[in-house]
Scaffold this active site. Sequence first.
Site, PDB file in Angstrom:
ATOM      1  N   GLU A   1       0.862  -1.177   0.000  1.00  0.00           N
ATOM      2  CA  GLU A   1       0.000   0.000   0.000  1.00  0.00           C
ATOM      3  C   GLU A   1       0.903   1.233   0.000  1.00  0.00           C
ATOM      4  O   GLU A   1       1.973   1.227   0.583  1.00  0.00           O
ATOM      5  CB  GLU A   1      -0.916  -0.006   1.232  1.00  0.00           C
ATOM      6  CG  GLU A   1      -2.040  -1.009   1.073  1.00  0.00           C
ATOM      7  CD  GLU A   1      -2.951  -1.075   2.280  1.00  0.00           C
ATOM      8  OE1 GLU A   1      -3.074  -0.084   3.009  1.00  0.00           O
ATOM      9  OE2 GLU A   1      -3.535  -2.162   2.493  1.00  0.00           O
TER      10      GLU A   1
ATOM     11  N   LYS B   1       3.498 -16.655  -0.103  1.00  0.00           N
ATOM     12  CA  LYS B   1       3.004 -15.365   0.398  1.00  0.00           C
ATOM     13  C   LYS B   1       3.185 -15.245   1.920  1.00  0.00           C
ATOM     14  O   LYS B   1       3.700 -14.239   2.425  1.00  0.00           O
ATOM     15  CB  LYS B   1       1.529 -15.205   0.008  1.00  0.00           C
ATOM     16  CG  LYS B   1       0.884 -13.949   0.531  1.00  0.00           C
ATOM     17  CD  LYS B   1       1.480 -12.670  -0.027  1.00  0.00           C
ATOM     18  CE  LYS B   1       0.984 -11.481   0.770  1.00  0.00           C
ATOM     19  NZ  LYS B   1       1.470 -10.216   0.285  1.00  0.00           N
TER      20      LYS B   1
ATOM     21  N   GLY C   1       2.818  -2.710  11.542  1.00  0.00           N
ATOM     22  CA  GLY C   1       1.371  -2.772  11.774  1.00  0.00           C
ATOM     23  C   GLY C   1       0.701  -2.971  10.434  1.00  0.00           C
ATOM     24  O   GLY C   1       1.300  -3.534   9.514  1.00  0.00           O
TER      25      GLY C   1
ATOM     26  N   CYS D   1      -1.716  -6.332   6.909  1.00  0.00           N
ATOM     27  CA  CYS D   1      -1.092  -7.563   6.394  1.00  0.00           C
ATOM     28  C   CYS D   1      -0.090  -8.213   7.351  1.00  0.00           C
ATOM     29  O   CYS D   1      -0.294  -9.356   7.761  1.00  0.00           O
ATOM     30  CB  CYS D   1      -0.431  -7.283   5.052  1.00  0.00           C
ATOM     31  SG  CYS D   1      -1.645  -7.027   3.750  1.00  0.00           S
TER      32      CYS D   1
HETATM   33  P1  NAD Z   1     -10.178  -4.877   1.415  1.00  0.00           P
HETATM   34  O1  NAD Z   1     -10.919  -5.050   2.649  1.00  0.00           O
HETATM   35  O2  NAD Z   1      -9.563  -3.554   1.071  1.00  0.00           O
HETATM   36  O3  NAD Z   1     -11.081  -5.286   0.153  1.00  0.00           O
HETATM   37  C1  NAD Z   1     -11.854  -6.440   0.089  1.00  0.00           C
HETATM   38  C2  NAD Z   1     -13.120  -6.144  -0.701  1.00  0.00           C
HETATM   39  O4  NAD Z   1     -13.860  -7.362  -0.877  1.00  0.00           O
HETATM   40  C3  NAD Z   1     -14.069  -5.175   0.004  1.00  0.00           C
HETATM   41  O5  NAD Z   1     -14.355  -4.090  -0.871  1.00  0.00           O
HETATM   42  C4  NAD Z   1     -15.320  -6.022   0.285  1.00  0.00           C
HETATM   43  O6  NAD Z   1     -16.508  -5.272   0.193  1.00  0.00           O
HETATM   44  C5  NAD Z   1     -15.224  -7.064  -0.834  1.00  0.00           C
HETATM   45  N1  NAD Z   1     -15.966  -8.303  -0.597  1.00  0.00           N
HETATM   46  C6  NAD Z   1     -16.041  -9.055   0.523  1.00  0.00           C
HETATM   47  N2  NAD Z   1     -16.812 -10.135   0.314  1.00  0.00           N
HETATM   48  C7  NAD Z   1     -17.231 -10.077  -0.978  1.00  0.00           C
HETATM   49  C8  NAD Z   1     -18.046 -10.889  -1.780  1.00  0.00           C
HETATM   50  N3  NAD Z   1     -18.600 -12.004  -1.307  1.00  0.00           N
HETATM   51  N4  NAD Z   1     -18.287 -10.515  -3.043  1.00  0.00           N
HETATM   52  C9  NAD Z   1     -17.765  -9.380  -3.555  1.00  0.00           C
HETATM   53  N5  NAD Z   1     -16.943  -8.569  -2.841  1.00  0.00           N
HETATM   54  C10 NAD Z   1     -16.690  -8.907  -1.553  1.00  0.00           C
HETATM   55  O7  NAD Z   1      -9.032  -6.000   1.430  1.00  0.00           O
HETATM   56  P2  NAD Z   1      -7.590  -5.953   0.729  1.00  0.00           P
HETATM   57  O8  NAD Z   1      -6.659  -5.142   1.550  1.00  0.00           O
HETATM   58  O9  NAD Z   1      -7.755  -5.649  -0.716  1.00  0.00           O
HETATM   59  O10 NAD Z   1      -7.153  -7.477   0.910  1.00  0.00           O
HETATM   60  C11 NAD Z   1      -7.739  -8.524   0.161  1.00  0.00           C
HETATM   61  C12 NAD Z   1      -6.835  -9.732   0.273  1.00  0.00           C
HETATM   62  O11 NAD Z   1      -5.554  -9.453  -0.310  1.00  0.00           O
HETATM   63  C13 NAD Z   1      -6.545 -10.182   1.709  1.00  0.00           C
HETATM   64  O12 NAD Z   1      -6.414 -11.581   1.716  1.00  0.00           O
HETATM   65  C14 NAD Z   1      -5.186  -9.551   1.977  1.00  0.00           C
HETATM   66  O13 NAD Z   1      -4.475 -10.252   2.957  1.00  0.00           O
HETATM   67  C15 NAD Z   1      -4.518  -9.663   0.638  1.00  0.00           C
HETATM   68  N6  NAD Z   1      -3.453  -8.690   0.395  1.00  0.00           N
HETATM   69  C16 NAD Z   1      -3.595  -7.404   0.810  1.00  0.00           C
HETATM   70  C17 NAD Z   1      -2.591  -6.490   0.540  1.00  0.00           C
HETATM   71  C18 NAD Z   1      -2.719  -5.062   0.999  1.00  0.00           C
HETATM   72  O14 NAD Z   1      -1.693  -4.374   1.018  1.00  0.00           O
HETATM   73  N7  NAD Z   1      -3.877  -4.571   1.346  1.00  0.00           N
HETATM   74  C19 NAD Z   1      -1.426  -6.884  -0.149  1.00  0.00           C
HETATM   75  C20 NAD Z   1      -1.341  -8.193  -0.587  1.00  0.00           C
HETATM   76  C21 NAD Z   1      -2.353  -9.089  -0.300  1.00  0.00           C
END
Ligand code: NAD
Length: 434
Positions: free
Chosen positions: A156, A205, A258, A261
């Site tokens: 991010e 990961k 923090g 992730c």
């Molecule tokens: P987030 O909370 O920002 O986004 C998730 C989205 O999914 C939300 O908009 C939510 O409304 C939607 N959602 C939930 N259930 C749903 C459904 N049934 N149908 C349609 N949409 C649905 O989460 P994020 O930060 O993007 O993280 C997502 C995944 O990626 C997690 O597993 C996280 O660990 C991983 N990840 C995150 C990052 C990061 O920096 N944020 C980096 C790498 C991996």
Amino acid sequence: MDLCIIGSGYVGLVSGACFAEVGHTVICVDNDQRKVDMLHRGEIPIYEPGLEELVLRNVAAKRLRFTNSIEEGVDHSQVVFIAVPTPPQADGSVDLTYIERVAREIAGVLKPGQYRVVVDKSTVPVKTGEKVEATIRRYNREAELDVVSNPEFLREGCAVPDLMHPDRIVIGSSSQRATDLMKRVYEPFQAPILVTDVNSAELIKHAANSFLSLKISYINAVSAICEASGADVEMVADGIGMDRRIGRNFLNAGLGYGGSCFPKDVKAFIAISDELGVPFHLLKEVENINAGQLERFLKKVREALWVLREKRICVWGLTFKPDTDDVRNSVAIDLIQHLVKEGAHVTAYDPKGMSKAVEHHLLPAGVKLTHSALEATEGAEALILATEWKEFANQDFSKVKEAMHTPLIFDGRNLFNPKTMREFGFTYHGVGRP
Ligand code: NAD
């Protein structure tokens, strides 16, 4: 290619926009209607540098659109990415209910003869791919699909460049047909591709994020030794980081890691290894060091101010890192909670994180937010730097000193130059350096 991304958060929305940017046609699905409505109005629900332009440009070019309908997404796409949350449960293990639900929803809309590659981009425990495939097949016996693991490594704050120019792309697949399609998805990015089996990709990961957390905890443990001995952790980090086998990245001492992730992924990897009967004791220590770091920092604040009750403390930074609006699991917020609990009057400012902190009710009652970094310092008896935004480094410190009641700085991210701060007349405390 025609792609669908289920979940339009930090990972889904940025991936969708970047896939569209390289020429694919992308449908982003989200079940949060408010988010979909915002995106339809051209409003971006998260702050990520460069994202707004990317989304608007690709929507205008008709390569990117948004819907709340999984059916619409799955119907129109050869490859369906899952990017929904995988939050921690109370025992540290991963809550997979979002993933399981999406698997059932995909099963419900897959039509006979519609071959799809279902790609898990969310961070999931090893063996989740097998479960996703079994679940889809259980709810739809005629489903024609392969399940692939394609973990996301974006950071991010620099998610767009990270996605456009990744160090590597990991494709975990046991099907040649699916692997070939995935390679076509990623071909325009011209990045190294590592093809593995599904379990290895999933493990990569958690192992990667745990290793990065370990590096942070390592330098934080070294910072404690520096404080006890009078050495300077910044110099030590430079000295060890210049060794190419080690590298300087992630050797920044501070308040600890923090965000949404690292804490959850380390916890998850501990839970996964426990469950597999091979406890990962080293990672438990990584967590202990991380938790101790904030405590050690607070001790310094208490030592300098003696009593925190009724002290006016300014905190710069709410987000878990700079260049994002993400305040989930932010150490800055933890810090504020501790200060308020001990009776301090906290005034805080963050360039992008204040509205999310308020929206999610993360700040304790009484914390005052201001319109500028300088305003937050007015009358303060101490200034704590909790997140290393560039904006904070670029302040006019003669004005800051003038605004404060007593010129005391606690630099939780070693952002400022101690010598310069002392020349301005501040009493300066960093982490692991004199
Ligand atoms: P987030 O909370 O920002 O986004 C998730 C989205 O999914 C939300 O908009 C939510 O409304 C939607 N959602 C939930 N259930 C749903 C459904 N049934 N149908 C349609 N949409 C649905 O989460 P994020 O930060 O993007 O993280 C997502 C995944 O990626 C997690 O597993 C996280 O660990 C991983 N990840 C995150 C990052 C990061 O920096 N944020 C980096 C790498 C991996």
